[in-house]
Design a protein around this motif. Structure first.
Motif, short mmCIF file in Angstrom:
data_model
loop_
_atom_site.label_atom_id
_atom_site.label_comp_id
_atom_site.label_asym_id
_atom_site.label_seq_id
_atom_site.Cartn_x
_atom_site.Cartn_y
_atom_site.Cartn_z
N GLY A 155 40.52 36.44 52.17
CA GLY A 155 41.66 35.45 52.47
C GLY A 155 42.35 34.57 51.40
O GLY A 155 43.21 34.29 51.62
N GLN A 156 41.62 34.63 50.04
CA GLN A 156 42.49 33.99 48.98
C GLN A 156 43.50 34.99 48.41
O GLN A 156 43.79 36.10 48.71
N PHE A 157 44.43 34.46 47.46
CA PHE A 157 45.57 35.40 46.82
C PHE A 157 45.44 35.12 45.26
O PHE A 157 44.80 33.94 44.88
N VAL A 158 46.23 35.63 45.02
CA VAL A 158 46.64 35.50 43.28
C VAL A 158 48.02 35.54 42.97
O VAL A 158 48.64 35.92 44.02
N SER A 159 48.57 34.56 41.99
CA SER A 159 49.70 34.79 41.78
C SER A 159 50.05 35.87 40.58
O SER A 159 49.31 35.58 39.57
N VAL A 160 50.90 36.63 40.64
CA VAL A 160 51.23 37.48 39.46
C VAL A 160 52.40 37.48 38.99
O VAL A 160 53.49 37.16 39.61
N TYR A 161 52.26 37.50 37.63
CA TYR A 161 53.72 37.11 36.91
C TYR A 161 54.36 38.34 36.34
O TYR A 161 53.75 39.16 35.83
N THR A 162 55.74 38.17 36.35
CA THR A 162 56.24 39.35 35.63
C THR A 162 56.35 39.25 34.16
O THR A 162 56.21 38.09 33.63
N ARG A 163 56.93 40.23 33.59
CA ARG A 163 56.96 40.19 31.98
C ARG A 163 58.41 39.97 31.54
O ARG A 163 58.92 39.91 30.52
N ASP A 164 59.42 39.27 32.63
CA ASP A 164 60.53 38.84 32.34
C ASP A 164 60.64 37.44 32.25
O ASP A 164 60.58 37.02 33.39
N ASP A 165 60.93 36.87 31.32
CA ASP A 165 61.22 35.39 31.17
C ASP A 165 62.43 34.75 31.97
O ASP A 165 62.15 33.67 32.19
N ALA A 166 63.19 35.72 32.43
CA ALA A 166 63.92 35.13 33.36
C ALA A 166 63.80 35.06 34.62
O ALA A 166 64.55 34.49 35.52
#
Length: 271
Positions: free
Chosen positions: A34-45
């Motif tokens: 039921g939990q989630f994670v936040s995934v970051y892109t490699r684009d600083d924009a």
């Protein structure tokens, strides 16, 4: 916790649905269904991370499986990753089903997933099977787990994985190409199966139907809400939902899906 993790495996499950298996020590060990994670892109924009529900948890090897649909820049970038690449993720985030259950025990759960709300139901099914969630069963007894999966068409991603874990897997599709033509409620109603709890994740129209089904059949129901998020940690109030109780943080009748949820008792949410 934000951490740079290594990609173990990448897979394409249908035209626009992808899988990432990530080695995530320090995160996987703490995760619950039921939990989630936040995934970051490699684009600083593109500063904001993309919230993705946890599909499977390997506590022994400290891996997480994420399944997502490509809908924009971030998820398209993730679909192009290859094993060995690194990706930054923050988590685990939100409250899972264990917090919502609040110690209650269930022996015949019905797990309902629609579209990209199907993946998080797999982790929940495995937890019931392995009795890592309260089951109310004695030693030697097994829960009877029913999964009801709603697809748009014949692309029944993860169906085989559910069949490995669950006692019964019911399928519905919008176009009738597989299973029952119609909704997950149509498939469940036709089966005659009765459980002692319903857990669901999917689009809001589906969750409204699931909530009403639970009320009509006097079955306790929990729903996991999907919403666009900014911070993912409850600070920005960008993912609130209407509730039947006053939130301690905002002092109004709403709750932050990312922080107070995403799992709620269905009667608590005004949908």
């Amino acid at each position: 916790m934000k951490k740079e993790c290594v990609i173990n495996e990448v897979g394409k499950l249908s035209d626009d649905v992808y899988m990432l298996n990530i080695h995530a020590p320090g995160i996987a060990e703490k995760a619950v269904p039921g939990q989630f994670v936040s995934v970051y892109t490699r684009d600083d924009a593109h500063l904001l991370p993309r919230p993705i529900s946890i599909c499977d948890i390997d506590y022994k090897d400290k891996n997480l499986t994420l399944v997502y649909r490509t809908v924009g820049y971030g998820t398209t970038e993730f679909s192009r990753l290859i094993p060995g690449n690194r990706v930054s993720i923050m988590g685990p985030l939100g409250n899972g089903f264990d917090a919502a259950f609040d110690g209650q025990s269930f022996a015949s759960p019905i797990l309902i997933g629609g579209g990209i709300g199907i993946p998080p139901m797999l982790a929940l099914a495995k937890s019931f099977r392995e009795k890592t969630l309260p089951s109310g069963l004695k030693d030697g007894e097994s829960p009877f787990i029913t999964a009801v999966l709603g697809y748009r068409d014949r692309h029944t991603f993860l169906k085989e994985r559910f069949e490995e874990v669950c006692d019964e897997v019911l399928i519905s599709s919008d176009d009738g190409s597989v299973g029952t033509k119609g909704t997950v409620i149509d498939a469940l109603s036709a089966s005659g199966i009765k459980g002692d709890v319903i857990c669901a994740c999917g689009p809001m129209p589906m969750l409204k139907g699931v909530k009403q089904y639970g009320i009509d059949n006097d079955v306790q129901t929990f729903i996991s809400l999907e919403e666009k998020m900014a911070c993912g940690i409850g600070a920005c109030l960008g993912c609130v939902c209407d509730t039947t109780a006053v939130d301690d943080h905002s002092k109004v009748t709403n709750a932050r899906i990312c922080k107070d949820g995403p799992v709620f008792p269905s009667k608590m949410v005004a949908i």
